[in-house]
Design a protein around this motif. Sequence first.
Motif, PDB file in Angstrom:
ATOM      1  N   LEU A  19       0.848  -1.186   0.000  1.00 21.69           N
ATOM      2  CA  LEU A  19       0.000   0.000   0.000  1.00 21.69           C
ATOM      3  C   LEU A  19       0.887   1.241   0.000  1.00 21.69           C
ATOM      4  CD1 LEU A  19      -2.875   1.172   0.180  1.00 21.69           C
ATOM      5  CD2 LEU A  19      -2.668   1.030   2.678  1.00 21.69           C
ATOM      6  N   GLY A  21       1.020   5.579  -0.071  1.00 23.35           N
ATOM      7  CA  GLY A  21       0.263   6.790   0.209  1.00 23.35           C
ATOM      8  C   GLY A  21       0.965   7.644   1.238  1.00 23.35           C
ATOM      9  N   CYS A  26       0.529   3.094   5.613  1.00 26.20           N
ATOM     10  CA  CYS A  26       0.939   2.505   4.337  1.00 26.20           C
ATOM     11  C   CYS A  26       2.251   1.735   4.487  1.00 26.20           C
ATOM     12  CB  CYS A  26       1.099   3.590   3.273  1.00 26.20           C
ATOM     13  SG  CYS A  26      -0.454   4.393   2.867  1.00 26.20           S
ATOM     14  N   THR A  38      -4.147   7.020   1.252  1.00 27.43           N
ATOM     15  CA  THR A  38      -3.951   5.686   0.671  1.00 27.43           C
ATOM     16  C   THR A  38      -4.141   5.847  -0.832  1.00 27.43           C
ATOM     17  OG1 THR A  38      -6.265   5.154   1.141  1.00 27.43           O
ATOM     18  CG2 THR A  38      -4.634   4.376   2.723  1.00 27.43           C
TER      19      THR A  38
END
Length: 69
Positions: A19, A21, A26, A38
């Motif tokens: 992930l 961001g 994240c 995100t």
Amino acid sequence: MPYLMYGAEQLWFNQSQILLGSSEICTFTVRGEGVSATHAMIEENNGAFWVSTINRLTEVSVNGKSIKR
């Protein structure tokens, strides 16, 4: 092992989902104008890596080209 280039920095990862961001939750924190909390997900599927946006309002580019998935 796969990695993501962020400027001159190599971000190595060994997870099937990453992930990206500006949020501390994240996997990799990316700071900058236009980066949402995100922003994008990188997923490994059968040896291939897919990059996708988290929502339709964010834009993601790979090698300078805008992507939809």
